[in-house]
Scaffold this motif. Structure first.
Motif, PDB file in Angstrom:
ATOM      1  N   LYS A   1       5.138 105.082  21.810  1.00 10.25           N
ATOM      2  CA  LYS A   1       5.851 104.111  22.606  1.00 10.25           C
ATOM      3  C   LYS A   1       6.469 103.136  21.834  1.00 10.25           C
ATOM      4  O   LYS A   1       5.999 102.724  20.711  1.00 10.25           O
ATOM      5  N   THR A   2       7.371 102.282  22.486  1.00 10.44           N
ATOM      6  CA  THR A   2       7.920 100.975  21.695  1.00 10.44           C
ATOM      7  C   THR A   2       7.379  99.802  22.676  1.00 10.44           C
ATOM      8  O   THR A   2       7.496  99.833  23.961  1.00 10.44           O
TER       9      THR A   2
ATOM     10  N   ILE B   1       5.066 103.414  18.049  1.00  8.04           N
ATOM     11  CA  ILE B   1       5.893 103.642  16.674  1.00  8.04           C
ATOM     12  C   ILE B   1       6.748 102.424  16.376  1.00  8.04           C
ATOM     13  O   ILE B   1       7.390 102.500  15.445  1.00  8.04           O
ATOM     14  N   LYS B   2       6.890 101.492  17.569  1.00 13.19           N
ATOM     15  CA  LYS B   2       7.761 100.420  17.162  1.00 13.19           C
ATOM     16  C   LYS B   2       7.236  99.277  18.048  1.00 13.19           C
ATOM     17  O   LYS B   2       7.052  99.410  19.103  1.00 13.19           O
ATOM     18  N   ILE B   3       7.239  98.048  17.317  1.00 12.16           N
ATOM     19  CA  ILE B   3       6.981  96.770  17.989  1.00 12.16           C
ATOM     20  C   ILE B   3       8.201  95.856  18.068  1.00 12.16           C
ATOM     21  O   ILE B   3       8.613  95.688  16.648  1.00 12.16           O
TER      22      ILE B   3
ATOM     23  N   LEU C   1       7.547  97.193  12.641  1.00 11.41           N
ATOM     24  CA  LEU C   1       8.066  95.916  13.211  1.00 11.41           C
ATOM     25  C   LEU C   1       9.638  95.986  13.173  1.00 11.41           C
ATOM     26  O   LEU C   1      10.273  96.212  12.270  1.00 11.41           O
ATOM     27  N   GLU C   2      10.035  95.092  14.289  1.00  9.24           N
ATOM     28  CA  GLU C   2      11.578  95.101  14.425  1.00  9.24           C
ATOM     29  C   GLU C   2      11.610  93.498  14.949  1.00  9.24           C
ATOM     30  O   GLU C   2      11.207  93.325  16.139  1.00  9.24           O
ATOM     31  N   GLU C   3      11.762  92.740  14.204  1.00  8.84           N
ATOM     32  CA  GLU C   3      11.887  91.129  14.609  1.00  8.84           C
ATOM     33  C   GLU C   3      13.405  90.646  14.887  1.00  8.84           C
ATOM     34  O   GLU C   3      14.395  90.742  14.392  1.00  8.84           O
ATOM     35  N   HIS C   4      13.158  90.073  16.192  1.00 11.62           N
ATOM     36  CA  HIS C   4      14.565  89.322  16.517  1.00 11.62           C
ATOM     37  C   HIS C   4      14.091  87.871  16.840  1.00 11.62           C
ATOM     38  O   HIS C   4      13.345  87.333  17.525  1.00 11.62           O
TER      39      HIS C   4
END
Length: 235
Positions: A11-12, A37-39, A54-57
């Motif tokens: 999940k994300t 699998i993605k945060i 990690l994917e930061e915005h």
């Protein structure tokens, strides 16, 4: 206590407020959890480290609508909150504690996200004469109106733990609660202070299991955590 089956794997998740106490604990749990699998983090500042998941915005959280095309996930964890001491301006206070969670819920509904968890507070009541409790209560009502299928509103009492910034009033309250916790038993147990790790752990469990309550008070948050994370009750 209702129990269900583990939901979707790989999940994300989206976290709002990962730089805070509870959000930081939650982030560490999700990074270690193989179901995710993605945060995606939506924050006003960086958490200061990288990770393959990690994917930061880095965004203006008061204008989440601008970033709705990237607001995609299976679950949203909203750990946003401020205090009167930190945000004395009443209008700005409401824009944060009401505006951000409600905006996130509306975008979640539009984008088809089916699980939304938000931290509110014990005593939240839209009819309350206390500004803090009233705003939290109004936030809860507005979030529920969005109609997200799996919505969970956590209502913790005073959250323990050490913050990076010093808030003298909050520090004194926590010291007092450490003493008071010993006499808060039975029906009063829900007023005991609660650790951020406990809230975070309960959020992860709720996101992956069915539960028969929408609003979950502090003592029930602890029961969920201690029932599923093999740890003893300490407060």
């Amino acid at each position: 206590m209702g129990k269900g089956q583990i939901k979707l794997q790989e999940k994300t998740a989206i976290i709002l407020g990962a730089t805070g106490l509870t959000g930081g604990n939650l982030l560490q749990m999700l990074l270690k959890d193989e179901r995710y699998i993605k945060i995606r983090l939506f924050s006003r500042s960086s958490i200061g480290f990288t990770h393959p998941k990690l994917e930061e915005h880095i965004v203006d959280l008061l204008d989440l609508e601008t970033y709705k095309t990237n607001f995609l996930a299976d679950e949203v964890f909203c750990c946003i909150g401020t205090t009167k001491a930190k945000t004395p301006d009443t209008e700005m206070y409401k824009r944060i504690d009401f505006g951000i969670p409600v905006s996130a819920a509306k975008i979640s509904r539009i984008n088809g996200i089916e699980t939304f968890l938000v931290i509110s507070a014990m005593g939240a009541n839209s009819k309350s004469g206390v500004n803090y409790n009233r705003i939290k209560g109004e936030m809860e009502e507005a979030v529920l109106k969005c109609g997200i299928p799996n919505t969970y509103i956590l209502q913790p009492s005073l959250i323990g733990g050490k913050r990076e910034e010093q808030r003298m009033g909050e520090w004194l309250a926590k010291q007092f609660m450490k003493i008071l916790n010993f006499v808060l038993v039975g029906p009063l147990e829900k007023f005991r202070s609660i650790d951020p790790e406990v809230i975070a752990g309960a959020m992860v469990w709720l996101a992956n299991n069915s539960y028969d309550q929408v609003k979950i008070q502090s003592d029930e948050i602890k029961k969920i955590y201690h029932s599923h994370f093999n740890t003893s009750v300490t407060n």
